[in-house]
Design an enzyme around this catalytic site. Structure first.
Site, short mmCIF file in Angstrom:
data_model
loop_
_atom_site.label_atom_id
_atom_site.label_comp_id
_atom_site.label_asym_id
_atom_site.label_seq_id
_atom_site.Cartn_x
_atom_site.Cartn_y
_atom_site.Cartn_z
N PHE B 122 4.09 12.43 6.46
CA PHE B 122 4.16 10.72 6.78
C PHE B 122 5.55 10.93 7.85
O PHE B 122 6.24 12.08 7.61
CB PHE B 122 4.21 10.02 6.19
CG PHE B 122 4.09 8.64 6.22
CD1 PHE B 122 3.49 8.13 6.19
CD2 PHE B 122 5.78 7.64 6.04
CE1 PHE B 122 3.40 6.11 6.63
CE2 PHE B 122 6.08 6.50 6.63
CZ PHE B 122 4.03 5.73 7.03
N ASP B 199 6.71 14.05 -1.85
CA ASP B 199 6.66 12.69 -1.94
C ASP B 199 5.21 12.46 -1.90
O ASP B 199 4.15 12.39 -2.17
CB ASP B 199 6.71 12.54 0.32
CG ASP B 199 6.23 11.22 0.16
OD1 ASP B 199 5.53 9.96 -0.96
OD2 ASP B 199 6.59 10.32 1.06
N TYR B 224 4.48 0.05 -3.71
CA TYR B 224 3.85 -1.03 -3.27
C TYR B 224 2.79 -0.91 -2.90
O TYR B 224 2.25 -1.50 -2.73
CB TYR B 224 4.84 -2.18 -2.18
CG TYR B 224 5.36 -0.83 -0.84
CD1 TYR B 224 4.23 -0.40 0.13
CD2 TYR B 224 6.26 -0.37 -0.91
CE1 TYR B 224 4.73 0.69 0.78
CE2 TYR B 224 6.85 -0.08 0.06
CZ TYR B 224 6.44 0.84 1.03
OH TYR B 224 6.72 2.15 2.11
N LYS B 225 2.13 0.43 -3.21
CA LYS B 225 1.15 0.75 -3.15
C LYS B 225 0.32 1.09 -4.48
O LYS B 225 0.03 -0.87 -4.75
CB LYS B 225 0.52 2.56 -2.47
CG LYS B 225 1.17 2.64 -1.23
CD LYS B 225 2.00 4.08 -0.61
CE LYS B 225 2.24 4.45 1.03
NZ LYS B 225 1.77 3.00 1.69
N ARG B 373 -9.21 3.94 7.15
CA ARG B 373 -8.28 4.95 6.18
C ARG B 373 -9.26 3.79 5.07
O ARG B 373 -8.86 1.87 4.68
CB ARG B 373 -7.40 4.77 5.78
CG ARG B 373 -6.56 5.75 6.57
CD ARG B 373 -4.71 5.88 5.42
NE ARG B 373 -4.54 4.75 5.59
CZ ARG B 373 -3.37 4.80 5.68
NH1 ARG B 373 -2.45 5.51 5.03
NH2 ARG B 373 -2.56 3.05 5.38
#
Lengths: 398, 398
Positions: B122, B199, B224-225, B373
């Protein structure tokens, strides 16, 4: 004049009803640590969870949230900080922003490697300056003000020179409530070619701050005191427009990138204030701040400051009249022009009695070694509350 | 099997009712960017505002909030991360924690100054590694995996040696969903004497993570995912107990001090995980995470992973059957053992059509240059939703 009369004459008295009630609390005098929640914030957060988060879902990032750190920052700048648009962001914690701003400030000019700061500043400010000094080779120049007062322009003038990178000071001192002469000190730092970084934690929302007018370079502050953002709410940071594209902050996440969704190989900082944003903006945590900014705008900062001074004068007059004889000392400046929005009282027994005060619903806070701070939040604090607190302290000491 | 049959046979189907409804949304497939709010979280936040904040006021810091970053961290460690107590904290953003952990890792051993990372990680991870390299003199060693796959143990083995300070990788790749072999890669890094920093943004809550069992050194992730903490909710960080007192993080605020309320002259880091806390803990922002941890515990991570794999296999089978002929390519690993909880599809027209999908309430996300996605959150995503999304994509492409 008695508290009831002062409340009756208070033009801001009706604002007390804007806050959620606190059952069993007869006097809340710690709004300088944690401001009370607004009724509007409880509703706003609920709407946010159901609406923008629960129904808007990921679409809300595109439609509003990506812009929120700078949009809400601009509102705060306009209403509270005297800052034109594009210079204020909301995010991180005061700790993280202080680190970013200090790192940026000491990197600006290799000939300037000194940080001027004072021994009475809040621990985080002092610890971070020391940490940044260790890692960058900067030197610390310590001012040692009288603990009951604060840093004077003269002290700063004696300390700054061509080697000074930045002067780091609190606008209102967390212990004494000393209100620094922000415009004079900023001008003195600038005469020496140094930057100033003001910590506004204890002044934002309750003391007039005119960052643009005073030509301030950098500022940070928290939003959970007089901005009523809630426990651990995100901080705010200000960088003068003229400096933004010359400063580099160390914590470079994708949110500060010039084109975040390109997700390219190299970091290229955004222009303007955006480059100072690091992680994903804390949307839920920043929601209540917006309500308090609106309330401050409705009341007006001059009226807030006027009531703040009246509350402080009432405390001091009452202490002089009935607590001084019991050994209580006013540890804050008596001059209202040099005092922020809390009044610190000192007595050797305060460490023992503040827990008893809490137990009876009278809530100031305690600071080592012997200080009780009475935080006076003009929009939520009544004179009657202050009277109740002083009554309770008097009872405990007798 | 059709979606309706799969839903009927799904032992986790009833968990969908735990989430707030999203009016007008027929398929939400972006829980890998922003998880949906739980009904319980809406209630918890309301109670927090009225209760612990509005009525407990400053007392809540003493009574619960000071401990919350580590208490909730322990819960997350126990249920989601396979981490024993005292090794996980909640706070900051993933960006800030990555910065802190990387700085700590490269400072540990002066003979080791290389950061091994990959070009498919990322952007924030890559940008921060580059920033830390610039400021500390560390060198970056780049792995260049196949974009449709990810980093293999062999690639890591070829890159690490006695000069490696830390290997920084994502457990699940944000674009391809490649699931790295965390235990094997960790062991390889350790054989070379290097640390690993994982990560976990795209794996926490949906793929089993066994940090202690794999002897991982450092980890970070966002909440938050698949942890449904809400937009910009605080991050989490893990530091193995054996390393904590040897690592120094640069952002030293009073909250990480051994005795914060002494407010003494010098910073003295707390022992254990506490020293990695920087600013005041973001209480409001971390509240929803607790509910999702509880829900994950009720459902059980193995069952969640099992449904996640079934959802992914359903997507791939449907794409093969009816979208491959329209030019859609599966850009994620086909082996479920090497795939996280999203499936990325690629087609040159996707940049054009994903907005149209959003307009009709079908919500995946788009990643440059041509990827859609499909985020599959096992506790909130039904097979019927996935079918609706594939139907909509098929309609758009015909």
């Amino acid at each position: 004049m008695r508290a009831a009369e002062l409340d009756a004459a208070d033009p801001l008295a009706q604002f007390g009803a804007e806050f959620l009630p606190a059952e069993g609390v007869s006097a809340y005098l710690d709004g300088n640590s944690l401001g009370r929640p607004l009724r509007a914030s409880a509703e706003r957060v609920q709407e946010l969870i159901n609406g923008a988060w629960g129904t808007g879902l990921i679409r809300s990032w595109d439609e509003q949230w990506m812009a929120e750190p700078l949009r809400l920052g601009d509102e705060l700048g306009r209403v509270v900080l005297g800052a034109g648009p594009g210079q204020t962001m909301i995010g991180d914690s005061t700790t993280v922003l202080l680190y970013k701003w200090l790192r940026a400030a000491v990197a600006l000019d290799p000939r300037r490697s000194r940080i001027v700061l004072d021994t009475e500043n809040f621990p985080t400010d002092r610890y971070l300056a020391a940490a940044v000094a260790r890692e960058t080779g900067a030197e610390l120049v310590w001012l040692r003000p009288d603990p009951a007062a604060g840093v004077s322009p003269e002290q700063v003038a004696d300390a700054v020179d061509g080697r000074t990178a930045v002067v780091l000071l609190s606008h209102v001192a967390y212990k004494s409530a000393w209100l620094a002469d922000l415009p004079a000190i900023t001008a003195i730092a600038h005469e020496a070619g140094a930057l100033v970084l003001w910590d506004l934690c204890h002044s934002a929302g309750v003391v007039g701050v005119a960052l643009d007018a005073a030509d301030v370079d950098l500022a940070v502050g928290c939003s959970y005191k007089f901005l009523n953002g809630g426990p651990g709410a995100p901080a705010f940071g200000y960088v003068a427009a003229r400096l933004q594209d010359r400063l580099e902050q160390p914590i470079t996440g994708w949110m500060g990138h010039a084109d975040p969704f390109a997700m390219g190989p190299d970091y290229r900082p955004a222009t303007g204030m955006r480059r100072f944003v690091s992680g994903t903006p804390p949307i839920l945590g920043m929601a209540p701040i917006a309500d308090m900014i609106r309330l401050i705008e409705r009341a007006g900062l001059p009226a807030i400051r006027e009531k703040s001074i009246k509350l402080g004068e009432y405390v001091i007059a009452e202490v002089d009249a009935r607590l001084a004889g019991l050994g209580v000392r006013v540890a804050s400046p008596r001059d209202p022009e040099r005092r922020g929005a809390h009044v610190t009282l000192a007595h050797p027994a305060f460490r023992e009695i503040y827990r008893a005060l809490w137990g009876e619903g009278v809530i100031p806070d305690f600071r080592e070694p012997d200080g009780i701070r009475l935080g006076l939040s003009p929009l939520s604090t009544s004179f009657a509350e202050v009277e109740a607190a002083l009554d309770a302290i008097e009872r405990q000491l007798r």
